[in-house]
Design a protein around this motif. Structure first.
Motif, short mmCIF file in Angstrom:
data_model
loop_
_atom_site.label_atom_id
_atom_site.label_comp_id
_atom_site.label_asym_id
_atom_site.label_seq_id
_atom_site.Cartn_x
_atom_site.Cartn_y
_atom_site.Cartn_z
N ARG A 179 0.86 -1.13 -0.15
CA ARG A 179 0.12 0.12 0.10
C ARG A 179 0.85 1.18 0.03
O ARG A 179 0.44 2.22 -0.60
N VAL A 180 2.07 1.26 0.63
CA VAL A 180 2.92 2.31 0.80
C VAL A 180 3.40 2.54 -0.68
O VAL A 180 3.48 3.57 -1.23
N GLY A 181 3.67 1.40 -1.56
CA GLY A 181 4.11 1.51 -2.97
C GLY A 181 3.10 2.12 -3.76
O GLY A 181 3.22 2.95 -4.53
N LEU A 182 1.67 1.65 -3.38
CA LEU A 182 0.43 2.33 -4.24
C LEU A 182 0.49 3.74 -4.08
O LEU A 182 0.24 4.34 -5.00
N ILE A 183 0.72 4.13 -2.67
CA ILE A 183 0.65 5.66 -2.60
C ILE A 183 1.59 6.42 -3.42
O ILE A 183 1.29 7.27 -4.19
N LYS A 184 2.85 5.72 -3.49
CA LYS A 184 3.96 6.48 -4.13
C LYS A 184 3.48 6.29 -5.72
O LYS A 184 3.97 7.46 -6.36
N ALA A 185 2.89 5.20 -6.09
CA ALA A 185 2.71 5.09 -7.39
C ALA A 185 1.56 6.19 -7.88
O ALA A 185 1.46 6.91 -8.99
N PRO A 240 5.46 -2.07 -11.25
CA PRO A 240 6.72 -2.07 -11.02
C PRO A 240 7.17 -1.32 -9.55
O PRO A 240 8.03 -1.44 -8.89
N THR A 241 6.32 -0.26 -9.55
CA THR A 241 6.42 0.63 -8.45
C THR A 241 6.06 -0.02 -7.22
O THR A 241 7.20 -0.02 -5.92
N VAL A 277 7.87 -3.58 -2.31
CA VAL A 277 7.96 -4.71 -1.50
C VAL A 277 9.39 -5.32 -1.65
O VAL A 277 9.82 -6.04 -0.60
N ARG A 278 10.04 -5.40 -2.76
CA ARG A 278 11.57 -6.05 -2.72
C ARG A 278 12.41 -5.03 -1.75
O ARG A 278 13.01 -6.01 -1.15
N ARG A 279 12.25 -4.06 -1.67
CA ARG A 279 13.00 -3.24 -0.70
C ARG A 279 12.74 -3.50 0.55
O ARG A 279 13.71 -3.59 1.44
#
Length: 277
Positions: A81-87, A105-106, A111-113
């Protein structure tokens, strides 16, 4: 912010995964509306929250892809969800790309990080972590291409990195998680008496055997050939005294005397005990 997304979870994100694709697909018109609104406009906040809620199933889907790797699903979901916000905040529809092509990919990178930076039980370098993350996908690709598991050298060539970096990453994979000393070797939590911690500090009988062998070795080498051969046949060849006597052409009593005399001498040399008369 991820918690607020969960609280405003829209009905579009419910139901089976196959029925939720339209909830986060074709969001570009909303992004065009978002770009036309001023930052202080209250409508901009509502449009942004609408995009986030409609795209929530995408974060859930990606989080599920990474389950079974030693991390709780809830932690993976929050990270996705953090990645989604960044996207959502970083997507610009003027570049011509679709939001889905930008968001996937964002979110996966976030998640990979998370796996790279926060889930290692032992501290390793960032370079090793990055190579470790890339080894998994590269292994799948090479396994399909070669019809077998790839070697470390083939992985290095595929990733365009040094062989030593791949080797370090493979070794470092053993540092990814640790095991509690309270864990039973057979994974039976009720067997606390047989935990790994209970095994530490116990006397290992093999050590004494090794010490004895190291002490007796030179003495055996210094024995006369016949005495040494009788010891080898008796205690390493598991031959009986009668079998040894028959092989040497002597009596069984003579073999017994040789063994008694030789063992007493060895004991005296090793333990410094006087040989009884």
């Amino acid at each position: 912010m991820a918690a607020s997304i969960s609280a405003t979870h829209s009905p579009a994100s419910t139901g089976p995964p196959g029925s939720r694709r339209d909830s986060y697909d074709n969001l570009e018109p909303l992004f065009e509306t978002l770009s036309e609104l001023a930052p202080e406009d209250a409508r901009r906040t509502r449009v942004r929250e609408d995009i986030l809620c409609r795209a929530l199933p995408l974060a859930e889907h990606i989080a599920r892809r990474f389950t079974g790797r030693g991390q709780e699903y809830d932690d993976l979901l929050q990270t996705a969800r953090v990645g989604l916000i960044k996207a959502v905040d970083g997507f610009d529809p003027r570049h011509g790309a679709t939001f889905l092509g930008y968001a996937v990919p964002t979110i996966m990178g976030e998640v990979r990080r998370h796996f790279r930076d926060r889930t290692w039980a032992v501290r390793v370098s960032r370079t090793v972590k990055e190579v470790h993350v890339r080894i998994g996908p590269a292994t799948e690709i090479l396994a399909q291409r070669l019809g077998r598991m790839p070697t470390a050298r083939e992985l290095a060539a595929e990733l365009d990195v040094e062989l030593s970096e791949v080797t370090l990453a493979l070794i470092a994979a053993n540092c990814y998680t640790t095991q509690s000393l309270d864990t039973a070797p057979d994974d039976d939590e009720s067997s606390s008496a047989y935990s790994l911690a209970a095994q530490l500090g116990r006397l290992e009988p093999s050590y004494e055997l090794l010490e004895n062998a190291m002490s007796v070795g030179p003495l055996l080498a210094a024995l006369p050939e016949r005495e040494r051969q009788i010891l080898v046949w008796r205690y390493f060849g598991m031959m009986t005294q009668s079998e040894i006597a028959a092989r040497l052409g002597i009596s069984q009593m003579q073999v017994s005397r040789v063994l008694t005399r030789t063992l007493a001498m060895l004991r005296s040399e090793v333990l410094s005990e006087p040989v009884p008369t």
